[in-house]
Scaffold this motif. Sequence first.
Motif, PDB file in Angstrom:
ATOM      1  N   GLY A 164      20.498  61.264  58.263  1.00 26.85           N
ATOM      2  CA  GLY A 164      20.197  60.168  59.173  1.00 26.85           C
ATOM      3  C   GLY A 164      18.826  59.643  58.823  1.00 26.85           C
ATOM      4  N   SER A 165      18.339  58.650  59.572  1.00 28.12           N
ATOM      5  CA  SER A 165      17.043  58.059  59.240  1.00 28.12           C
ATOM      6  C   SER A 165      15.882  59.011  59.526  1.00 28.12           C
ATOM      7  CB  SER A 165      16.843  56.767  60.036  1.00 28.12           C
ATOM      8  OG  SER A 165      16.873  57.042  61.433  1.00 28.12           O
ATOM      9  N   ALA A 166      16.093  59.987  60.399  1.00 26.63           N
ATOM     10  CA  ALA A 166      15.002  60.869  60.783  1.00 26.63           C
ATOM     11  C   ALA A 166      15.331  62.345  60.611  1.00 26.63           C
ATOM     12  CB  ALA A 166      14.615  60.608  62.239  1.00 26.63           C
ATOM     13  N   ARG A 167      16.453  62.658  59.945  1.00 29.69           N
ATOM     14  CA  ARG A 167      16.847  64.047  59.728  1.00 29.69           C
ATOM     15  C   ARG A 167      17.364  64.223  58.315  1.00 29.69           C
ATOM     16  NH1 ARG A 167      18.326  68.540  63.859  1.00 29.69           N
ATOM     17  NH2 ARG A 167      17.076  67.896  65.646  1.00 29.69           N
ATOM     18  N   GLY A 168      17.334  65.461  57.825  1.00 33.88           N
ATOM     19  CA  GLY A 168      17.874  65.728  56.506  1.00 33.88           C
ATOM     20  C   GLY A 168      17.876  67.210  56.209  1.00 33.88           C
ATOM     21  N   LEU A 169      18.483  67.556  55.076  1.00 36.58           N
ATOM     22  CA  LEU A 169      18.534  68.934  54.615  1.00 36.58           C
ATOM     23  C   LEU A 169      17.642  69.074  53.396  1.00 36.58           C
ATOM     24  CD1 LEU A 169      22.394  69.657  54.800  1.00 36.58           C
ATOM     25  CD2 LEU A 169      20.657  69.869  56.592  1.00 36.58           C
ATOM     26  N   LEU A 170      16.803  70.075  53.410  1.00 33.16           N
ATOM     27  CA  LEU A 170      15.914  70.369  52.294  1.00 33.16           C
ATOM     28  C   LEU A 170      16.419  71.625  51.593  1.00 33.16           C
ATOM     29  CD1 LEU A 170      13.105  69.265  51.188  1.00 33.16           C
ATOM     30  CD2 LEU A 170      12.107  71.241  52.349  1.00 33.16           C
ATOM     31  N   TRP A 171      16.684  71.488  50.281  1.00 38.92           N
ATOM     32  CA  TRP A 171      17.028  72.665  49.474  1.00 38.92           C
ATOM     33  C   TRP A 171      15.800  73.060  48.673  1.00 38.92           C
ATOM     34  CZ3 TRP A 171      20.170  76.629  48.353  1.00 38.92           C
ATOM     35  CH2 TRP A 171      19.932  77.301  47.148  1.00 38.92           C
ATOM     36  N   VAL A 172      15.513  74.386  48.596  1.00 37.39           N
ATOM     37  CA  VAL A 172      14.374  74.897  47.839  1.00 37.39           C
ATOM     38  C   VAL A 172      14.806  76.134  47.049  1.00 37.39           C
ATOM     39  CG1 VAL A 172      12.004  75.748  47.950  1.00 37.39           C
ATOM     40  CG2 VAL A 172      12.813  74.102  49.656  1.00 37.39           C
ATOM     41  N   ASN A 173      14.500  76.158  45.739  1.00 32.68           N
ATOM     42  CA  ASN A 173      14.694  77.369  44.934  1.00 32.68           C
ATOM     43  C   ASN A 173      13.584  78.376  45.223  1.00 32.68           C
ATOM     44  OD1 ASN A 173      16.840  76.220  43.580  1.00 32.68           O
ATOM     45  ND2 ASN A 173      15.830  76.112  41.597  1.00 32.68           N
ATOM     46  N   HIS A 174      13.929  79.667  45.208  1.00 36.53           N
ATOM     47  CA  HIS A 174      12.919  80.727  45.282  1.00 36.53           C
ATOM     48  C   HIS A 174      12.965  81.475  43.959  1.00 36.53           C
ATOM     49  CE1 HIS A 174      12.284  79.700  49.378  1.00 36.53           C
ATOM     50  NE2 HIS A 174      13.518  80.008  49.730  1.00 36.53           N
ATOM     51  N   GLU A 175      12.008  81.151  43.085  1.00 36.58           N
ATOM     52  CA  GLU A 175      12.112  81.562  41.693  1.00 36.58           C
ATOM     53  C   GLU A 175      11.874  83.054  41.475  1.00 36.58           C
ATOM     54  OE1 GLU A 175      10.320  80.445  37.281  1.00 36.58           O
ATOM     55  OE2 GLU A 175       9.621  79.358  39.044  1.00 36.58           O
ATOM     56  N   TYR A 176      10.745  83.565  41.911  1.00 37.54           N
ATOM     57  CA  TYR A 176      10.428  84.968  41.631  1.00 37.54           C
ATOM     58  C   TYR A 176       9.492  85.512  42.699  1.00 37.54           C
ATOM     59  CZ  TYR A 176       5.807  83.585  39.800  1.00 37.54           C
ATOM     60  OH  TYR A 176       4.531  83.104  39.663  1.00 37.54           O
ATOM     61  N   THR A 177       9.256  86.804  42.664  1.00 39.36           N
ATOM     62  CA  THR A 177       8.376  87.464  43.619  1.00 39.36           C
ATOM     63  C   THR A 177       7.158  88.037  42.901  1.00 39.36           C
ATOM     64  OG1 THR A 177       9.729  89.458  43.353  1.00 39.36           O
ATOM     65  CG2 THR A 177      10.166  88.055  45.280  1.00 39.36           C
ATOM     66  N   ASN A 178       6.045  88.118  43.621  1.00 37.11           N
ATOM     67  CA  ASN A 178       4.844  88.779  43.113  1.00 37.11           C
ATOM     68  C   ASN A 178       4.499  89.901  44.086  1.00 37.11           C
ATOM     69  OD1 ASN A 178       2.210  89.646  42.528  1.00 37.11           O
ATOM     70  ND2 ASN A 178       1.634  87.654  41.684  1.00 37.11           N
ATOM     71  N   GLU A 179       4.992  91.084  43.788  1.00 37.46           N
ATOM     72  CA  GLU A 179       4.801  92.211  44.687  1.00 37.46           C
ATOM     73  C   GLU A 179       3.346  92.617  44.833  1.00 37.46           C
ATOM     74  OE1 GLU A 179       9.127  92.129  43.873  1.00 37.46           O
ATOM     75  OE2 GLU A 179       7.298  91.732  42.712  1.00 37.46           O
ATOM     76  N   ASP A 180       2.509  92.330  43.844  1.00 40.76           N
ATOM     77  CA  ASP A 180       1.075  92.636  43.968  1.00 40.76           C
ATOM     78  C   ASP A 180       0.449  91.878  45.142  1.00 40.76           C
ATOM     79  OD1 ASP A 180       0.727  94.509  42.024  1.00 40.76           O
ATOM     80  OD2 ASP A 180      -0.234  93.171  40.569  1.00 40.76           O
ATOM     81  N   LEU A 181       0.987  90.685  45.445  1.00 42.00           N
ATOM     82  CA  LEU A 181       0.455  89.869  46.535  1.00 42.00           C
ATOM     83  C   LEU A 181       1.267  89.992  47.813  1.00 42.00           C
ATOM     84  CD1 LEU A 181      -0.475  86.576  44.627  1.00 42.00           C
ATOM     85  CD2 LEU A 181      -1.914  88.570  45.099  1.00 42.00           C
ATOM     86  N   MET A 182       2.481  90.518  47.714  1.00 44.15           N
ATOM     87  CA  MET A 182       3.358  90.614  48.882  1.00 44.15           C
ATOM     88  C   MET A 182       3.150  91.889  49.688  1.00 44.15           C
ATOM     89  SD  MET A 182       6.877  89.269  47.076  1.00 44.15           S
ATOM     90  CE  MET A 182       7.920  89.484  48.525  1.00 44.15           C
ATOM     91  N   PHE A 183       2.659  92.956  49.031  1.00 41.34           N
ATOM     92  CA  PHE A 183       2.547  94.262  49.678  1.00 41.34           C
ATOM     93  C   PHE A 183       1.179  94.883  49.423  1.00 41.34           C
ATOM     94  CE2 PHE A 183       7.002  93.825  48.154  1.00 41.34           C
ATOM     95  CZ  PHE A 183       7.621  93.647  49.393  1.00 41.34           C
ATOM     96  N   ARG A 184       0.604  95.416  50.453  1.00 37.91           N
ATOM     97  CA  ARG A 184      -0.667  96.137  50.279  1.00 37.91           C
ATOM     98  C   ARG A 184      -0.400  97.410  49.480  1.00 37.91           C
ATOM     99  NH1 ARG A 184      -4.318  93.692  53.750  1.00 37.91           N
ATOM    100  NH2 ARG A 184      -3.367  92.725  55.599  1.00 37.91           N
ATOM    101  N   GLY A 185      -1.255  97.663  48.498  1.00 36.71           N
ATOM    102  CA  GLY A 185      -1.157  98.899  47.739  1.00 36.71           C
ATOM    103  C   GLY A 185       0.099  99.030  46.902  1.00 36.71           C
ATOM    104  N   TRP A 186       0.627  97.902  46.427  1.00 37.62           N
ATOM    105  CA  TRP A 186       1.824  97.956  45.575  1.00 37.62           C
ATOM    106  C   TRP A 186       1.538  98.848  44.371  1.00 37.62           C
ATOM    107  CZ3 TRP A 186       6.859  97.027  45.141  1.00 37.62           C
ATOM    108  CH2 TRP A 186       7.425  96.865  43.870  1.00 37.62           C
ATOM    109  N   THR A 187       2.411  99.825  44.172  1.00 35.29           N
ATOM    110  CA  THR A 187       2.177 100.812  43.113  1.00 35.29           C
ATOM    111  C   THR A 187       3.094 100.623  41.925  1.00 35.29           C
ATOM    112  OG1 THR A 187       3.706 102.326  44.235  1.00 35.29           O
ATOM    113  CG2 THR A 187       1.356 102.542  44.740  1.00 35.29           C
ATOM    114  N   GLY A 188       3.848  99.544  41.916  1.00 34.32           N
ATOM    115  CA  GLY A 188       4.793  99.312  40.838  1.00 34.32           C
ATOM    116  C   GLY A 188       6.187  99.755  41.230  1.00 34.32           C
ATOM    117  N   GLY A 189       7.174  99.226  40.535  1.00 35.33           N
ATOM    118  CA  GLY A 189       8.555  99.484  40.896  1.00 35.33           C
ATOM    119  C   GLY A 189       8.989 100.924  40.769  1.00 35.33           C
TER     120      GLY A 189
END
Length: 692
Positions: A168-193
Amino acid sequence: MTKPSPRRMLPLLSAPRGGGRDPMTCRFRCGDACSHEIPNTSGNTYFNDIAASTVSRRGALRAGALGTLVATVGVGGAVAAVPATASATGQEAGSVRELRKAPKFTPVAPNTQDALVVADGYATAVVARWGDPVVPGAPAFDFDHQTGEAQAGQFGYNCDFVTFFPTGSARGLLWVNHEYTNEDLMFRGWTGGDNAPLEQIKVGLAAHGGSIVEIERVGRTGQWKLVTSGRRRYNRRITAHTRMRISGPAAGSALLKTSADPRGTTVLGMLNNCAGGTTPWKTVLTGEENWNQYFVGGTGVPEAQKPYLVRYGVSTTVAIPAGNRRFDRVEERFDLAKHPQELNRFGWIVEIDPFDPDSTPVKRTALGRFAHEGATTSLTKDGRVAVYMGDDTRFEYIYKFVSKDRYIPGFDRHNRNLLDEGTLYVAKFTGDSPAAEIDGTGRLPSDGAFDGTGTWLPLVSGDKSHVAGMTADEVLVYTRFAADKAGATKMDRPEDIERNPVTGAVYAALTNNSNRTAANIDEANPRPANKHGQILEIVERRDDSGATSFTWALPLVCGDPADPSTYYGGYDKTKVSPISCPDNVTFDADGNLWIATDGNALGSNDGLFAMPVGGPERGHVRQFLTVPRGAETCGPLVVKDQLSVFVAVQHPGEITGATPDNPVSHWPDGGTSQPRPSVAVAWHKQGKKIGS
């Protein structure tokens, strides 16, 4: 049109960096692909290894002249052409009127601010950020207490391809890709997989994929925001666990069968989705790119299969590569020693219906398997569907698919099968200048341009292979091998590819290639140690995306404008914004090219730039915005009414040494907050069109 009076060069930051991306980005996005051996060891020719064409640039461009179009691309639309009226440059045969409408705004100066900086007169706002609830009932974001279940209902991590479907003129659907993750920034004390809590690995899996969210216009402005109340019936998360159907000629192939899927027709999830596109029947096409990095156990696959793994960047000498996320610890399918065919089920273009939240996404095998970057659709002159795609790896190729049958407006049952049968092509390019004139300095050859001719080489049509010694399903599953054998031309990280809605020309972003040496420079890649990249312009014969021959040129060779090896379409380089590492491209309704950068090697934050592709302003690059520290500019999308520009701000704060306890960015929320990848929108404060 009179050129503006001379003014001083737009400023560069003091000292250019030695490279583009930060090592942290290289590690998490692609598994340090550039530090490994180049997967393409074929003997395929480079441009200047091919005999120079006898067709002059002027004659070639007249033969393949650009046409004025009967319609521009809207969301979910495709380009359709009419007879040609002007040349690719817009100068030799008189430019089409639309190309004279160059964007006008005061360029943003290069900077390293931790902010989204936009041109004067414009405003920005965040539309959706990592962790925002998407599915009704999903919990609010809690950085220190994320779970896989919560993340599966929330906006995913890094944002790349963005597209918009108005409802509509004031509504819509937004599609977004989520490419990859950076666990060093997502979790405190990330120790590796290897040692990470399993719940954190589950969060990482759920943060991949894509999001569909309903958005609404703010008043009568160009600003948009999430719809956060009501039914929100379209909202959906696609993750690494979403059940998907495999379709097309390779569906059911022995190469795709596993113990969990003995029929080879069903797969769970999609991974590392980068750029994409839309179809005329209003579905999303999203490309799986660096999916190879998520697997372990390459040392344990059958010997006969190992060359195929190596060609796709999977180690067969190290069982668990350093830095691997270890998805195999929670899902055995990621261990190739136990499930060697699982790898072949990733690396495809995935089609998703944003208007049906119960629909099953489809992996379209007819479009080939590689590190997909982009999937831009266009209509041929006889109504078939063409899809342009890049393989984003050093020395890889540019592809095109053309459907067998024609698109029929409104006949969805027919159209939904168009991408399952057709011909997959790969590009072979020829330079038209003597090899001695391509000397590595970036100096233009005597004909005044880096340009030439090219051919689309057929690889496979339905179940018929055009590559000797390979079956159709082998061509589609091992597309890189097929392109090697066909003699395709090695390119410098072909990324997003888009067709101009006004001129019909096709533009590809070639991001960079520091591995190119003086021994293999060519007319399309005229500099060794190419760390800044270039834009490639393709004009297909008769302005028809179904044609198998074309002419090409480089309208932009990126880098410091003061560097003589750069080329800005012939425009006065003292008046342009410096640009480095083009990644994603899009167009406004006037046919101006908008370029997002990734890994700016000039010492500034990445940004979004606008450049006319024809007329006297051709090559006049202006920087419209810059993204925060450590971030990459993705998306981008100029909405059809030109009141809004969406950009995906990917991996803010992704700089070596950064951690949640020591972040280097606090965007978008400021203060002491953690950085959160987000989609933002820019608009003119007075309601004017973007660039007017």
